[in-house]
Design a protein around this motif. Sequence first.
Motif, mmCIF file in Angstrom:
data_model
loop_
_atom_site.group_PDB
_atom_site.id
_atom_site.type_symbol
_atom_site.label_atom_id
_atom_site.label_comp_id
_atom_site.label_asym_id
_atom_site.label_seq_id
_atom_site.Cartn_x
_atom_site.Cartn_y
_atom_site.Cartn_z
ATOM 1 N N TYR A 57 0.844 -1.198 0.000
ATOM 2 C CA TYR A 57 0.000 0.000 0.000
ATOM 3 C C TYR A 57 0.885 1.256 0.000
ATOM 4 N N ASN A 58 1.878 1.286 0.874
ATOM 5 C CA ASN A 58 2.777 2.443 0.971
ATOM 6 C C ASN A 58 3.592 2.656 -0.292
ATOM 7 N N GLU A 59 3.815 1.584 -1.064
ATOM 8 C CA GLU A 59 4.538 1.688 -2.334
ATOM 9 C C GLU A 59 3.630 2.196 -3.458
ATOM 10 N N GLY A 60 2.349 2.390 -3.166
ATOM 11 C CA GLY A 60 1.423 2.928 -4.151
ATOM 12 C C GLY A 60 0.554 1.897 -4.844
ATOM 13 N N HIS A 61 0.696 0.623 -4.484
ATOM 14 C CA HIS A 61 -0.121 -0.418 -5.106
ATOM 15 C C HIS A 61 -1.547 -0.358 -4.570
ATOM 16 N N GLN A 62 -2.485 -0.867 -5.344
ATOM 17 C CA GLN A 62 -3.898 -0.915 -4.965
ATOM 18 C C GLN A 62 -4.156 -2.188 -4.163
ATOM 19 N N ILE A 63 -4.801 -2.052 -3.035
ATOM 20 C CA ILE A 63 -5.112 -3.187 -2.177
ATOM 21 C C ILE A 63 -6.631 -3.333 -2.111
ATOM 22 N N CYS A 64 -7.114 -4.476 -2.584
ATOM 23 C CA CYS A 64 -8.536 -4.795 -2.529
ATOM 24 C C CYS A 64 -8.672 -6.165 -1.877
ATOM 25 N N PHE A 65 -9.404 -6.220 -0.779
ATOM 26 C CA PHE A 65 -9.692 -7.519 -0.176
ATOM 27 C C PHE A 65 -10.891 -8.106 -0.905
ATOM 28 N N PHE A 66 -10.780 -9.369 -1.285
ATOM 29 C CA PHE A 66 -11.798 -10.087 -2.033
ATOM 30 C C PHE A 66 -12.132 -11.319 -1.214
ATOM 31 N N THR A 67 -13.285 -11.327 -0.561
ATOM 32 C CA THR A 67 -13.571 -12.314 0.453
ATOM 33 C C THR A 67 -14.873 -13.071 0.211
ATOM 34 N N SER A 68 -14.918 -14.284 0.729
ATOM 35 C CA SER A 68 -16.151 -15.065 0.696
ATOM 36 C C SER A 68 -17.126 -14.633 1.778
ATOM 37 N N ARG A 69 -16.679 -13.740 2.653
ATOM 38 C CA ARG A 69 -17.616 -13.186 3.627
ATOM 39 C C ARG A 69 -18.729 -12.481 2.853
ATOM 40 N N THR A 70 -19.910 -12.460 3.429
ATOM 41 C CA THR A 70 -21.046 -11.850 2.743
ATOM 42 C C THR A 70 -21.226 -10.406 3.196
ATOM 43 N N GLU A 71 -22.105 -9.678 2.514
ATOM 44 C CA GLU A 71 -22.369 -8.274 2.847
ATOM 45 C C GLU A 71 -22.781 -8.103 4.307
ATOM 46 N N GLU A 72 -23.456 -9.086 4.878
ATOM 47 C CA GLU A 72 -23.869 -8.967 6.276
ATOM 48 C C GLU A 72 -22.666 -8.926 7.222
ATOM 49 N N HIS A 73 -21.487 -9.287 6.731
ATOM 50 C CA HIS A 73 -20.266 -9.258 7.540
ATOM 51 C C HIS A 73 -19.413 -8.022 7.269
ATOM 52 N N ARG A 74 -19.935 -7.062 6.494
ATOM 53 C CA ARG A 74 -19.159 -5.870 6.125
ATOM 54 C C ARG A 74 -18.681 -5.102 7.360
ATOM 55 N N GLU A 75 -19.570 -4.822 8.296
ATOM 56 C CA GLU A 75 -19.195 -3.995 9.446
ATOM 57 C C GLU A 75 -18.117 -4.659 10.297
ATOM 58 N N VAL A 76 -18.308 -5.929 10.660
ATOM 59 C CA VAL A 76 -17.317 -6.606 11.492
ATOM 60 C C VAL A 76 -15.982 -6.732 10.750
ATOM 61 N N THR A 77 -16.044 -6.901 9.438
ATOM 62 C CA THR A 77 -14.822 -7.043 8.635
ATOM 63 C C THR A 77 -14.063 -5.727 8.557
ATOM 64 N N THR A 78 -14.745 -4.632 8.236
ATOM 65 C CA THR A 78 -14.050 -3.345 8.143
ATOM 66 C C THR A 78 -13.525 -2.902 9.506
ATOM 67 N N GLN A 79 -14.289 -3.140 10.558
ATOM 68 C CA GLN A 79 -13.807 -2.798 11.901
ATOM 69 C C GLN A 79 -12.554 -3.603 12.241
ATOM 70 N N TRP A 80 -12.543 -4.879 11.887
ATOM 71 C CA TRP A 80 -11.391 -5.737 12.173
ATOM 72 C C TRP A 80 -10.164 -5.257 11.398
ATOM 73 N N LEU A 81 -10.329 -5.006 10.104
ATOM 74 C CA LEU A 81 -9.201 -4.532 9.286
ATOM 75 C C LEU A 81 -8.650 -3.219 9.831
ATOM 76 N N ASN A 82 -9.539 -2.292 10.156
ATOM 77 C CA ASN A 82 -9.112 -0.987 10.665
ATOM 78 C C ASN A 82 -8.462 -1.099 12.049
#
Length: 133
Positions: A57-82
């Motif tokens: 990320y710091n080198e300027g590359h694009q980081i996209c997490f692509f997960t089998s988690r479903t949309e209902e897990h968005r909040e817990v996932t983003t909170q965990w990553l952050n």
Amino acid sequence: MQLEHKNNVSPVLQDGIKNYLIDIDGTITEDVPNEQPERMASCAPFPDALETINKWYNEGHQICFFTSRTEEHREVTTQWLNRHGFKYHSILFGKPRGGNYHWIDNHLVKATRYNGKFTELVEKEVVIQVFKD
């Protein structure tokens, strides 16, 4: 951000910039199935994954997490990553579960199978399947 937009079409990465699509469960943390969402908030990240992804990320590359988690897990996932300090640009939910992916695209797709540790990426010659001429 290192993206270039041309005539309102999807962004094109500048030369030398990679677009990393990275799985979450089993790749940057323990393998937590969707059927056990209570574990998603408390699992620990793999330290080498956090360090390597943030370096990219710091080198300027694009980081996209692509997960089998479903949309209902968005909040817990983003909170965990952050909470754990992962740097990223986006998350795609609903990746097909299982494996044996065969990605067909009009662009070159490079795939790297995670096998237990994030280390430097190296070039290696392998046999691949391509469409018959």
